[in-house]
Scaffold this motif. Structure first.
Motif, PDB file in Angstrom:
ATOM      1  N   GLY A 211       0.808  -1.220   0.000  1.00  0.00           N
ATOM      2  CA  GLY A 211       0.000   0.000   0.000  1.00  0.00           C
ATOM      3  C   GLY A 211       0.841   1.269   0.000  1.00  0.00           C
ATOM      4  N   ALA A 212       2.160   1.112   0.012  1.00  0.00           N
ATOM      5  CA  ALA A 212       3.059   2.266  -0.042  1.00  0.00           C
ATOM      6  C   ALA A 212       3.361   2.606  -1.496  1.00  0.00           C
ATOM      7  N   LYS A 213       3.902   3.772  -1.722  1.00  0.00           N
ATOM      8  CA  LYS A 213       4.318   4.151  -3.070  1.00  0.00           C
ATOM      9  C   LYS A 213       5.653   3.482  -3.387  1.00  0.00           C
ATOM     10  N   TYR A 214       5.831   3.095  -4.649  1.00  0.00           N
ATOM     11  CA  TYR A 214       7.048   2.367  -5.015  1.00  0.00           C
ATOM     12  C   TYR A 214       8.300   3.219  -4.835  1.00  0.00           C
ATOM     13  N   GLN A 215       8.206   4.521  -5.071  1.00  0.00           N
ATOM     14  CA  GLN A 215       9.367   5.391  -4.886  1.00  0.00           C
ATOM     15  C   GLN A 215       9.744   5.474  -3.410  1.00  0.00           C
ATOM     16  N   THR A 216       8.753   5.446  -2.539  1.00  0.00           N
ATOM     17  CA  THR A 216       9.004   5.440  -1.100  1.00  0.00           C
ATOM     18  C   THR A 216       9.714   4.157  -0.702  1.00  0.00           C
ATOM     19  N   LEU A 217       9.292   3.028  -1.264  1.00  0.00           N
ATOM     20  CA  LEU A 217       9.934   1.753  -0.958  1.00  0.00           C
ATOM     21  C   LEU A 217      11.388   1.727  -1.422  1.00  0.00           C
ATOM     22  N   ILE A 218      11.645   2.265  -2.609  1.00  0.00           N
ATOM     23  CA  ILE A 218      13.017   2.326  -3.112  1.00  0.00           C
ATOM     24  C   ILE A 218      13.863   3.186  -2.174  1.00  0.00           C
ATOM     25  N   ASN A 219      13.328   4.322  -1.752  1.00  0.00           N
ATOM     26  CA  ASN A 219      14.049   5.207  -0.835  1.00  0.00           C
ATOM     27  C   ASN A 219      14.306   4.518   0.504  1.00  0.00           C
ATOM     28  N   MET A 220      13.308   3.819   1.030  1.00  0.00           N
ATOM     29  CA  MET A 220      13.468   3.113   2.297  1.00  0.00           C
ATOM     30  C   MET A 220      14.554   2.037   2.189  1.00  0.00           C
ATOM     31  N   PHE A 221      14.549   1.304   1.092  1.00  0.00           N
ATOM     32  CA  PHE A 221      15.530   0.249   0.881  1.00  0.00           C
ATOM     33  C   PHE A 221      16.946   0.821   0.784  1.00  0.00           C
ATOM     34  N   LEU A 222      17.109   1.872  -0.003  1.00  0.00           N
ATOM     35  CA  LEU A 222      18.430   2.484  -0.159  1.00  0.00           C
ATOM     36  C   LEU A 222      18.898   3.115   1.152  1.00  0.00           C
ATOM     37  N   SER A 223      17.982   3.708   1.901  1.00  0.00           N
ATOM     38  CA  SER A 223      18.328   4.293   3.205  1.00  0.00           C
ATOM     39  C   SER A 223      18.807   3.222   4.170  1.00  0.00           C
ATOM     40  N   GLU A 224      18.133   2.081   4.156  1.00  0.00           N
ATOM     41  CA  GLU A 224      18.530   0.966   5.021  1.00  0.00           C
ATOM     42  C   GLU A 224      19.918   0.447   4.626  1.00  0.00           C
ATOM     43  N   CYS A 225      20.179   0.330   3.327  1.00  0.00           N
ATOM     44  CA  CYS A 225      21.498  -0.098   2.855  1.00  0.00           C
ATOM     45  C   CYS A 225      22.576   0.881   3.319  1.00  0.00           C
ATOM     46  N   ALA A 226      22.294   2.165   3.198  1.00  0.00           N
ATOM     47  CA  ALA A 226      23.265   3.184   3.600  1.00  0.00           C
ATOM     48  C   ALA A 226      23.497   3.145   5.108  1.00  0.00           C
ATOM     49  N   ALA A 227      22.434   2.975   5.884  1.00  0.00           N
ATOM     50  CA  ALA A 227      22.562   2.929   7.346  1.00  0.00           C
ATOM     51  C   ALA A 227      23.389   1.730   7.801  1.00  0.00           C
ATOM     52  N   LYS A 228      23.268   0.619   7.077  1.00  0.00           N
ATOM     53  CA  LYS A 228      24.007  -0.593   7.421  1.00  0.00           C
ATOM     54  C   LYS A 228      25.397  -0.611   6.792  1.00  0.00           C
ATOM     55  N   GLY A 229      25.709   0.375   5.945  1.00  0.00           N
ATOM     56  CA  GLY A 229      27.015   0.440   5.296  1.00  0.00           C
ATOM     57  C   GLY A 229      27.210  -0.629   4.246  1.00  0.00           C
ATOM     58  N   LEU A 230      26.111  -1.105   3.660  1.00  0.00           N
ATOM     59  CA  LEU A 230      26.220  -2.140   2.634  1.00  0.00           C
ATOM     60  C   LEU A 230      26.816  -1.569   1.362  1.00  0.00           C
ATOM     61  N   LYS A 231      27.593  -2.400   0.687  1.00  0.00           N
ATOM     62  CA  LYS A 231      28.220  -1.993  -0.570  1.00  0.00           C
ATOM     63  C   LYS A 231      27.947  -3.047  -1.615  1.00  0.00           C
ATOM     64  N   PRO A 232      27.932  -2.662  -2.895  1.00  0.00           N
ATOM     65  CA  PRO A 232      27.751  -3.651  -3.968  1.00  0.00           C
ATOM     66  C   PRO A 232      28.890  -4.678  -3.937  1.00  0.00           C
ATOM     67  N   ASP A 233      28.610  -5.873  -4.435  1.00  0.00           N
ATOM     68  CA  ASP A 233      29.585  -6.957  -4.419  1.00  0.00           C
ATOM     69  C   ASP A 233      30.876  -6.639  -5.173  1.00  0.00           C
ATOM     70  N   PHE A 234      30.803  -5.810  -6.193  1.00  0.00           N
ATOM     71  CA  PHE A 234      31.976  -5.558  -7.029  1.00  0.00           C
ATOM     72  C   PHE A 234      32.959  -4.580  -6.406  1.00  0.00           C
ATOM     73  N   LEU A 235      32.634  -3.986  -5.256  1.00  0.00           N
ATOM     74  CA  LEU A 235      33.568  -3.058  -4.610  1.00  0.00           C
ATOM     75  C   LEU A 235      34.448  -3.762  -3.608  1.00  0.00           C
TER      76      LEU A 235
END
Length: 67
Positions: free
Chosen positions: A43-67
């Protein structure tokens, strides 16, 4: 409307750090469809979900596998 207003007792906006910045980003169609499907389920907006996901990745310090 008043000629003058008294702002001496005003407080700073506590949400100013949460302001969002509009950007352009190129995403794969499959990625957009994935988040749109999640949006339909939640029921959320897809752009909000993308932002939430990216924010969570940033908060956890996750990095792409190729780095």
């Amino acid at each position: 409307m008043k000629k003058e207003y008294d702002f001496s007792k005003s407080v700073k906006n506590p949400y100013v750090k949460k302001l969002k910045k509009q950007i352009s980003i190129n995403l794969d169609a499959e990625t957009i469809e994935y988040f749109k499907a999640l949006a339909d389920q939640s029921g959320a907006k897809y752009q909000t979900l993308i932002n939430m996901f990216l924010s969570e990745c940033a908060a956890k310090g996750l990095k792409p596998d190729f780095l």
